[in-house]
Design a protein around this motif. Sequence first.
Motif, mmCIF file in Angstrom:
data_model
loop_
_atom_site.group_PDB
_atom_site.id
_atom_site.type_symbol
_atom_site.label_atom_id
_atom_site.label_comp_id
_atom_site.label_asym_id
_atom_site.label_seq_id
_atom_site.Cartn_x
_atom_site.Cartn_y
_atom_site.Cartn_z
ATOM 1 N N GLY A 46 0.773 -1.224 0.000
ATOM 2 C CA GLY A 46 0.000 0.000 0.000
ATOM 3 C C GLY A 46 0.808 1.280 0.000
ATOM 4 O O GLY A 46 0.263 2.364 0.232
ATOM 5 N N TYR A 47 2.088 1.185 -0.282
ATOM 6 C CA TYR A 47 2.921 2.386 -0.336
ATOM 7 C C TYR A 47 2.691 3.118 -1.650
ATOM 8 O O TYR A 47 2.533 2.494 -2.696
ATOM 9 C CB TYR A 47 4.402 2.031 -0.188
ATOM 10 N N GLN A 48 2.681 4.444 -1.580
ATOM 11 C CA GLN A 48 2.503 5.267 -2.767
ATOM 12 C C GLN A 48 3.859 5.700 -3.307
ATOM 13 O O GLN A 48 4.695 6.218 -2.556
ATOM 14 C CB GLN A 48 1.669 6.511 -2.425
ATOM 15 N N LEU A 49 4.064 5.491 -4.591
ATOM 16 C CA LEU A 49 5.295 5.908 -5.236
ATOM 17 C C LEU A 49 5.105 7.286 -5.865
ATOM 18 O O LEU A 49 4.023 7.609 -6.355
ATOM 19 C CB LEU A 49 5.710 4.916 -6.318
ATOM 20 N N GLU A 50 6.169 8.067 -5.834
ATOM 21 C CA GLU A 50 6.156 9.367 -6.506
ATOM 22 C C GLU A 50 6.919 9.319 -7.821
ATOM 23 O O GLU A 50 6.474 9.860 -8.835
ATOM 24 C CB GLU A 50 6.771 10.445 -5.598
ATOM 25 N N THR A 51 8.086 8.656 -7.780
ATOM 26 C CA THR A 51 8.977 8.644 -8.942
ATOM 27 C C THR A 51 9.691 7.302 -9.026
ATOM 28 O O THR A 51 10.009 6.702 -7.993
ATOM 29 C CB THR A 51 10.029 9.770 -8.834
ATOM 30 N N VAL A 52 9.928 6.848 -10.230
ATOM 31 C CA VAL A 52 10.767 5.666 -10.463
ATOM 32 C C VAL A 52 11.916 6.081 -11.373
ATOM 33 O O VAL A 52 11.698 6.653 -12.448
ATOM 34 C CB VAL A 52 9.981 4.509 -11.104
ATOM 35 N N LEU A 64 7.228 -4.366 -14.133
ATOM 36 C CA LEU A 64 6.969 -3.455 -13.029
ATOM 37 C C LEU A 64 6.054 -2.312 -13.456
ATOM 38 O O LEU A 64 5.207 -1.861 -12.677
ATOM 39 C CB LEU A 64 8.286 -2.889 -12.490
ATOM 40 N N GLN A 65 6.176 -1.882 -14.694
ATOM 41 C CA GLN A 65 5.358 -0.770 -15.178
ATOM 42 C C GLN A 65 3.869 -1.093 -15.097
ATOM 43 O O GLN A 65 3.048 -0.218 -14.851
ATOM 44 C CB GLN A 65 5.744 -0.407 -16.617
ATOM 45 N N SER A 66 3.526 -2.354 -15.252
ATOM 46 C CA SER A 66 2.119 -2.739 -15.213
ATOM 47 C C SER A 66 1.539 -2.643 -13.803
ATOM 48 O O SER A 66 0.322 -2.583 -13.633
ATOM 49 C CB SER A 66 1.950 -4.166 -15.739
ATOM 50 N N PRO A 69 1.089 2.778 -10.681
ATOM 51 C CA PRO A 69 0.046 3.684 -11.167
ATOM 52 C C PRO A 69 0.573 4.641 -12.231
ATOM 53 O O PRO A 69 1.746 5.030 -12.216
ATOM 54 C CB PRO A 69 -0.364 4.447 -9.894
ATOM 55 N N GLN A 70 -0.291 5.020 -13.147
ATOM 56 C CA GLN A 70 0.118 5.878 -14.261
ATOM 57 C C GLN A 70 0.537 7.272 -13.797
ATOM 58 O O GLN A 70 1.237 7.975 -14.529
ATOM 59 C CB GLN A 70 -1.024 5.984 -15.276
#
Length: 263
Positions: A46-52, A64-66, A69-70
């Motif tokens: 449930g962690y939210q990502l900002e940047t990869v 991983l892209q799938s 979130p967009q």
Amino acid sequence: MKQIQSPQNPLIKSLLLLQEKAKARKQSGTFLIEGQREITLALQGGYQLETVLFVPEMIATTSLQSQVPQSVTWIEISREVYQKLAYRDTTEGIIAVAKMQNHELETLILPQNPLLLVAEAIEKPGNLGALLRTADAVGADAVVIANPKTDLYNPNIVRSSVGCLFTNSIATGTSAEVISFLQQKNIAIYSATLQNANAYHENDYTGPTALVVGTEATGLTEAWREAATQNIIIPMSGTIDSMNVSVAAAILLFEAKRQRGFT
């Protein structure tokens, strides 16, 4: 897609601060996750990502892209930039910037008959990471860190937990707060200590249970010894009277799970 080739880029400099400074992590509310498995576990937790950020020639990002979130920004970086940011010796070419979660005791959701690991004042990030791995392996319902001495999102904890930072329910608080929380929830407290203790395997852990461990150097504080339903000890036949805290926790947790039938 944005590309960054230089370690002198302002964004990269800010990310280096996240790796190096607990203050920077606290102020921004973000931290770095390195590795595809760890990023996947963070998403599942449930962690939210900002940047990869990724090095195209080092990793295939399709799988991983799938899962990401967009709304998350993807940035191609050079090997030079990645090596500057990477914390581990073995690298995969991918790092994510993630938002911290809330770990207040009040947010902890427990099942009807919980098994908890409580760790007081663990100073070494590696030990805390190992405790999280142990809790995950045994399927503990939560890990509670009392009187925390290190930043939960220290990169060494993220690394040494091999992603178990994201698979465990984790809460923090002072020892007094944690004791009060456990008593209010009618969770029996079993404190691992040398004083006034019986052998750990002589107790019944089939009801709501908190197994409490402290530092190898000083052990648990008096508050835990006094609040305990029962103080417990792991009998040892060697010369020394202590063992690594994660090893002690594993012994206690797996005994509790044995009694519960490993469900």
